[in-house]
Motif scaffolding. Structure first.
Motif, mmCIF file in Angstrom:
data_model
loop_
_atom_site.group_PDB
_atom_site.id
_atom_site.type_symbol
_atom_site.label_atom_id
_atom_site.label_comp_id
_atom_site.label_asym_id
_atom_site.label_seq_id
_atom_site.Cartn_x
_atom_site.Cartn_y
_atom_site.Cartn_z
ATOM 1 N N GLY A 64 1.050 -0.943 -0.388
ATOM 2 C CA GLY A 64 0.055 -0.299 -0.208
ATOM 3 C C GLY A 64 1.160 0.700 -0.111
ATOM 4 N N ASP B 191 5.791 7.717 5.075
ATOM 5 C CA ASP B 191 3.922 6.580 4.623
ATOM 6 C C ASP B 191 4.232 5.433 6.481
ATOM 7 O OD1 ASP B 191 2.472 3.957 5.110
ATOM 8 O OD2 ASP B 191 3.602 3.255 3.386
ATOM 9 N N GLU C 269 1.927 2.749 10.394
ATOM 10 C CA GLU C 269 2.016 1.606 11.531
ATOM 11 C C GLU C 269 3.194 2.272 12.716
ATOM 12 O OE1 GLU C 269 5.155 -1.246 9.445
ATOM 13 O OE2 GLU C 269 3.839 -1.539 8.331
ATOM 14 N N ASN D 259 -6.557 1.097 9.752
ATOM 15 C CA ASN D 259 -6.943 -0.857 9.292
ATOM 16 C C ASN D 259 -7.316 -1.367 10.108
ATOM 17 O OD1 ASN D 259 -7.365 -3.004 7.097
ATOM 18 N ND2 ASN D 259 -5.655 -3.412 7.329
ATOM 19 N N TRP E 174 7.900 -8.130 6.880
ATOM 20 C CA TRP E 174 7.574 -8.542 4.885
ATOM 21 C C TRP E 174 8.423 -8.415 3.362
ATOM 22 C CZ3 TRP E 174 2.937 -6.434 5.449
ATOM 23 C CH2 TRP E 174 2.056 -5.846 6.210
HETATM 24 C C1 LIG Z 1 -0.773 -0.715 6.439
HETATM 25 C C2 LIG Z 1 -0.312 -0.277 5.753
HETATM 26 C C3 LIG Z 1 -0.220 0.485 4.055
HETATM 27 C C4 LIG Z 1 -1.796 0.908 3.485
HETATM 28 O O1 LIG Z 1 -2.613 1.248 4.788
HETATM 29 P P1 LIG Z 1 -4.500 0.359 4.804
HETATM 30 O O2 LIG Z 1 -5.417 1.826 5.044
HETATM 31 O O3 LIG Z 1 -4.209 -0.501 4.605
HETATM 32 O O4 LIG Z 1 -5.013 0.799 2.622
HETATM 33 C C5 LIG Z 1 0.731 1.612 3.533
HETATM 34 N N1 LIG Z 1 2.270 1.235 4.009
HETATM 35 C C6 LIG Z 1 1.461 0.517 5.649
HETATM 36 C C7 LIG Z 1 3.743 0.227 5.567
HETATM 37 C C8 LIG Z 1 0.741 -0.223 5.891
HETATM 38 O O5 LIG Z 1 1.732 -1.473 7.314
#
Ligand SMILES: *Cc1c(COP(=O)(O)O)cnc(C)c1O
Length: 396
Positions: free
Chosen positions: A88, A163, A166, A189, A324
């Motif tokens: 994502g 990003d 988390e 999420n 991952w």
């Molecule tokens: C969960 C996650 C996302 C995406 O988030 P969603 O809300 O599931 O679309 C993006 N980057 C990382 C590192 C994630 O763990």
């Protein structure tokens, strides 16, 4: 064994306050993707993170999509992203027709290696094609080395989108994760530390960026009484009902970070003496939220591969998961450029994420630790013949 309660990796944990706020949302009749709970959640989140402009969205992936679109990422462009991440983080670049270029991580943070980033940027500059954005991931709730990454990007004036999906509750040099970057992306999420069942946030110090992203997230409506559109947008807003859950979750986030960190400490104390096990490091630059507790196994010393341990835990109804898989090893990104130092591949090979839910009870933790120790004892530690391992593991 099947009669034992399953211990999940990172299950939802919802309190009474969340339900009370959802009731409030119902009472107000704003069962819609806009409403007072969304406004309040954005304000609460801005206050908690110190990032002034927050936009609540349907997912973290949607937030990244909007951030990259706001930075003008388009067909033929490149973005530089962490290879050790969840997809994502990267798929939104491809939605826009851009190509990701992957950067390996360092051993101190498990996040984007600023040295490799600088090397890649110098080469991009040499070719006369600079990336449109740099996207470091704050892996498992630990911030990347933002200052080093900013220094690498500064000579070329390339924006950073963190990003921090988390990393809600994590800090870097006293600032909340993502603060100080051009934009930051968070995920709510179901498995994340702040859970709205699904949702995300785009946060930025740039009010214009956030306001235009807000417009795009609501089908890019122009301010007319009828529906007028001068550009193409998306339907990306967060539901008012889910924002109520988010507000409740945010109220005890600090407590959740404390619990997550306590879980990590319990694993470290319980497993320290097991040969061949080491733990995800915490950089001195910040406070990780320890979203997931991650261990590394030296197969030789431990006596088994992480996958063997995972299966042994699964047999005891305990969910663990590999680290991952790096993006540059994903079939869908075959052919993408990568600046690889070998670290992420090593972490993928050696890593295992252990159950880390904030609702874990001390007895659950003991069960996990006990199962790992029993398995480790069965492998006999340093083994000479690979065949012996399976035999021993089978006896355990
Ligand atoms: C969960 C996650 C996302 C995406 O988030 P969603 O809300 O599931 O679309 C993006 N980057 C990382 C590192 C994630 O763990």
């Amino acid at each position: 064994m099947s009669s034992t309660k399953r211990i999940f990796l990172s299950p939802p944990h919802i309190g009474a306050e969340e339900l009370e706020l959802v009731r409030e949302a119902f009472a107000s009749n704003y069962i819609a993707p806009l409403g007072p709970m969304v406004d309040a959640f954005e304000k609460d989140f801005a206050a908690y993170t110190g990032i002034p402009n927050c936009l609540a969205l349907a997912s973290g992936t949607a937030a990244m999509h909007l951030a990259l679109r706001e930075l003008g990422v388009g067909p033929g462009d490149e973005v530089l992203a962490s290879t050790l991440t969840f997809i994502g983080s990267v798929s939104p670049a491809t939605f826009l027709g851009a190509a990701p270029v992957f950067i390996d991580c360092d051993e101190a943070t498990w996040n984007m290696d600023a040295g490799l980033l600088a090397e890649e940027l110098a080469e991009c500059a040499g070719r006369g094609k600079l990336p449109k954005a740099v996207i470091p991931t704050d892996l498992y709730g630990q911030c990347a080395d933002y200052d080093a990454i900013a220094s690498a990007c500064a000579p070329y004036d390339i924006p950073v989108v963190v990003d921090a999906a988390e990393a809600v509750g994590a800090t870097y040099k006293g600032r909340h994760a993502g603060a100080g970057a051009r934009a930051a992306v968070f995920s709510f999420n179901g498995n994340k530390i702040l859970n709205t069942s699904g949702g995300g946030m785009l946060a930025s110090s740039d009010a214009r960026l956030a306001e235009h992203a807000r417009k795009l997230s609501q089908q890019a409506r122009e301010p007319f009484p009828y529906y007028e559109h001068a550009e193409i947008g998306y339907n990306y807003r967060l539901s008012n009902v889910l924002a109520a859950i988010g507000r409740g979750q945010l109220r005890w986030l600090e407590e959740r970070v404390r619990i997550k960190r306590g879980i990590f400490d319990a694993y470290r104390e319980g497993l320290e003496d097991v040969p061949g096990i080491s733990f995800m490091p915490e950089a001195p630059t910040g406070r990780a939220n320890r979203w997931l507790s991650v261990i590394l196994l030296d197969a030789e010393e431990f006596g088994a591969e992480p996958e063997e341990l995972r299966l042994a835990l699964e047999a005891e109804n305990i969910e663990a998961r590999p680290v991952w898989k790096p993006m540059h090893l994903q079939p869908v990104f075959r052919g993408c450029r990568v600046r690889d130092g070998g670290v992420s591949e090593e972490l993928f090979k050696e890593g295992l994420c252990l159950p880390s839910g904030t609702s874990l009870q001390p007895a659950d933790l003991e069960r996990v630790i006990g199962a790992i120790k029993r398995f480790a004892a069965g492998t006999g530690g340093r083994r000479s013949a690979p065949g012996a391992r399976h035999q021993l593991a089978g006896q355990a």
